[in-house]
Design a protein around this motif. Structure first.
Motif, mmCIF file in Angstrom:
data_model
loop_
_atom_site.group_PDB
_atom_site.id
_atom_site.type_symbol
_atom_site.label_atom_id
_atom_site.label_comp_id
_atom_site.label_asym_id
_atom_site.label_seq_id
_atom_site.Cartn_x
_atom_site.Cartn_y
_atom_site.Cartn_z
ATOM 1 N N GLN A 1 12.489 8.873 -15.740
ATOM 2 C CA GLN A 1 13.189 8.888 -17.025
ATOM 3 C C GLN A 1 13.536 10.332 -17.396
ATOM 4 O O GLN A 1 13.097 11.280 -16.757
ATOM 5 C CB GLN A 1 12.308 8.281 -18.121
ATOM 6 C CG GLN A 1 10.982 8.991 -18.315
ATOM 7 C CD GLN A 1 10.087 8.318 -19.338
ATOM 8 O OE1 GLN A 1 10.531 7.472 -20.103
ATOM 9 N NE2 GLN A 1 8.810 8.690 -19.361
ATOM 10 N N ASN A 2 14.379 10.457 -18.414
ATOM 11 C CA ASN A 2 14.685 11.750 -19.039
ATOM 12 C C ASN A 2 15.144 12.803 -18.025
ATOM 13 O O ASN A 2 15.937 12.494 -17.138
ATOM 14 C CB ASN A 2 13.474 12.214 -19.848
ATOM 15 C CG ASN A 2 13.042 11.191 -20.884
ATOM 16 O OD1 ASN A 2 13.881 10.516 -21.478
ATOM 17 N ND2 ASN A 2 11.745 11.050 -21.097
ATOM 18 N N ALA A 3 14.682 14.038 -18.171
ATOM 19 C CA ALA A 3 15.159 15.127 -17.313
ATOM 20 C C ALA A 3 14.887 14.851 -15.838
ATOM 21 O O ALA A 3 15.714 15.159 -14.977
ATOM 22 C CB ALA A 3 14.509 16.446 -17.725
ATOM 23 N N GLY A 4 13.737 14.256 -15.533
ATOM 24 C CA GLY A 4 13.411 13.969 -14.142
ATOM 25 C C GLY A 4 14.423 13.053 -13.487
ATOM 26 O O GLY A 4 14.812 13.251 -12.334
ATOM 27 N N ALA A 5 14.859 12.029 -14.226
ATOM 28 C CA ALA A 5 15.876 11.122 -13.692
ATOM 29 C C ALA A 5 17.187 11.858 -13.480
ATOM 30 O O ALA A 5 17.885 11.635 -12.476
ATOM 31 C CB ALA A 5 16.068 9.940 -14.637
ATOM 32 N N ALA B 1 21.165 14.115 -9.737
ATOM 33 C CA ALA B 1 21.987 15.266 -9.359
ATOM 34 C C ALA B 1 21.736 15.688 -7.915
ATOM 35 O O ALA B 1 22.683 16.008 -7.179
ATOM 36 C CB ALA B 1 21.711 16.438 -10.312
ATOM 37 N N LEU B 2 20.485 15.699 -7.492
ATOM 38 C CA LEU B 2 20.169 16.064 -6.109
ATOM 39 C C LEU B 2 20.778 15.057 -5.130
ATOM 40 O O LEU B 2 21.337 15.433 -4.091
ATOM 41 C CB LEU B 2 18.660 16.142 -5.917
ATOM 42 C CG LEU B 2 17.937 17.276 -6.641
ATOM 43 C CD1 LEU B 2 16.425 17.096 -6.522
ATOM 44 C CD2 LEU B 2 18.341 18.638 -6.085
ATOM 45 N N ALA B 3 20.680 13.772 -5.468
ATOM 46 C CA ALA B 3 21.249 12.735 -4.599
ATOM 47 C C ALA B 3 22.762 12.848 -4.522
ATOM 48 O O ALA B 3 23.355 12.648 -3.454
ATOM 49 C CB ALA B 3 20.841 11.353 -5.112
ATOM 50 N N ASP C 1 22.281 18.376 -18.259
ATOM 51 C CA ASP C 1 22.185 19.839 -18.247
ATOM 52 C C ASP C 1 21.186 20.307 -17.202
ATOM 53 O O ASP C 1 21.403 21.309 -16.508
ATOM 54 C CB ASP C 1 21.719 20.361 -19.620
ATOM 55 C CG ASP C 1 22.725 20.132 -20.720
ATOM 56 O OD1 ASP C 1 23.921 20.373 -20.491
ATOM 57 O OD2 ASP C 1 22.306 19.721 -21.821
ATOM 58 N N VAL C 2 20.091 19.589 -17.090
ATOM 59 C CA VAL C 2 18.986 20.026 -16.236
ATOM 60 C C VAL C 2 19.299 19.813 -14.761
ATOM 61 O O VAL C 2 19.028 20.690 -13.915
ATOM 62 C CB VAL C 2 17.693 19.283 -16.621
ATOM 63 C CG1 VAL C 2 16.536 19.740 -15.728
ATOM 64 C CG2 VAL C 2 17.354 19.526 -18.087
ATOM 65 N N GLY C 3 19.879 18.661 -14.414
ATOM 66 C CA GLY C 3 20.129 18.330 -13.010
ATOM 67 C C GLY C 3 20.900 19.386 -12.249
ATOM 68 O O GLY C 3 20.463 19.847 -11.182
ATOM 69 N N PRO C 4 22.058 19.844 -12.739
ATOM 70 C CA PRO C 4 22.828 20.849 -12.000
ATOM 71 C C PRO C 4 22.092 22.183 -11.835
ATOM 72 O O PRO C 4 22.264 22.862 -10.815
ATOM 73 C CB PRO C 4 24.087 21.020 -12.861
ATOM 74 C CG PRO C 4 24.230 19.721 -13.580
ATOM 75 C CD PRO C 4 22.827 19.296 -13.880
ATOM 76 N N ALA C 5 21.277 22.553 -12.816
ATOM 77 C CA ALA C 5 20.514 23.797 -12.687
ATOM 78 C C ALA C 5 19.518 23.697 -11.543
ATOM 79 O O ALA C 5 19.326 24.652 -10.772
ATOM 80 C CB ALA C 5 19.793 24.102 -14.002
ATOM 81 N N VAL C 6 18.899 22.533 -11.395
ATOM 82 C CA VAL C 6 17.963 22.328 -10.294
ATOM 83 C C VAL C 6 18.707 22.293 -8.965
ATOM 84 O O VAL C 6 18.220 22.822 -7.957
ATOM 85 C CB VAL C 6 17.145 21.045 -10.511
ATOM 86 C CG1 VAL C 6 16.294 20.736 -9.276
ATOM 87 C CG2 VAL C 6 16.245 21.189 -11.734
#
Length: 248
Positions: free
Chosen positions: A16-20, A25-27, A218-223
């Motif tokens: 859920q949330n940022a982790g999801a 995003a990685l996939a 926001d978080v996915g692309p940064a990771v």
């Protein structure tokens, strides 16, 4: 650019949330993603969303504070996805008992939860994947942290802040140990997110310079950047993703 094809990522707390958002995003960039969550149904839901979108994913529910469970899960990931985990994103960080209260009011029995999931959870996950990364000559470790690690607050989050401070120090030292092996280790410190709850949330959100809370998108692309080949010369750093609420 930022092509992660051929890599296998494990994202903890990704149900859920940022982790999801991180897992999706990685996939989308080509990584095969092991979606972890303490709640199996949440991990399954995100994994199915990714595969339905054409990505490669599997659900791996386990408790990051259980070293044997972590090691068993990473072995299963390598067996089913055909490659060892070479991208680790330790995002799990909120225990069932968050321990939010003024420190003087906290019973000592509540002290361990935030530390176990944040610091020992990170140690367990790194221990399970570091040898494969170092032997393979390539790896990315991304720790999700919080501005609470370095900014004091009167909101009763001293345990959480202490745990995040500890894991930031851990990652900083890992970056120096692992760098000769082609493995980077960085921290992404998040500001207030859309999943935050509480009466003070709107008040804090109004003070963020960009005038909104952070989102999983926001978080996915940064990771993705921190996990990419292009970020190979960036290690031992703490990047603040907070809408400008704290500058450095």
């Amino acid at each position: 650019m930022f092509d992660l094809s051929g890599h296998t990522a494990l994202v903890t707390g990704a149900g859920q949330n940022a982790g999801a958002g991180i897992a999706r995003a990685l996939a989308a960039q080509g990584a095969a993603v092991a979606v972890n969550d303490l709640v199996p149904e949440r991990a399954e839901t995100v994994s199915k969303e990714i595969t339905a979108s054409g990505g490669v994913a599997m659900a791996v529910p386990f408790d990051v504070t259980d070293l044997d469970a972590v090691r068993a899960a990473t072995g299963r990931v390598a067996g089913e996805l055909g490659r060892h985990v070479d991208i680790l994103v330790h995002n799990a960080g909120i225990p069932a008992d968050f321990g939010q209260a003024p420190f003087r009011e906290l019973d000592p029995s509540r002290w361990r939860g935030p530390v176990e999931i944040n610091l020992f959870g990170a140690m367990n996950c790194v221990s399970a994947v570091a040898d494969g990364m170092c032997r393979g000559g390539w790896g990315r470790i991304v720790q999700i942290s919080s501005g609470a690690a370095r900014t004091g607050s009167d909101q009763g989050i001293s345990l959480y802040g202490a745990a995040k401070s500890g894991v930031e120090g851990f990652i900083r030292h890992l970056s120096q140990e692992f760098a000769p092996f082609g493995v980077t280790a960085n921290t992404l410190a998040l500001g207030l997110q859309t999943n935050a709850a509480g009466a003070a949330t709107e008040m804090f959100a109004a003070k963020i310079p960009v005038r909104r809370l952070g989102t999983p998108e926001d978080v996915g692309p940064a990771v993705v950047y921190l996990a990419s080949e292009e970020a190979g010369w960036l290690t031992g750093q703490i990047l603040n993703l907070n809408g400008g609420s704290v500058t450095s």
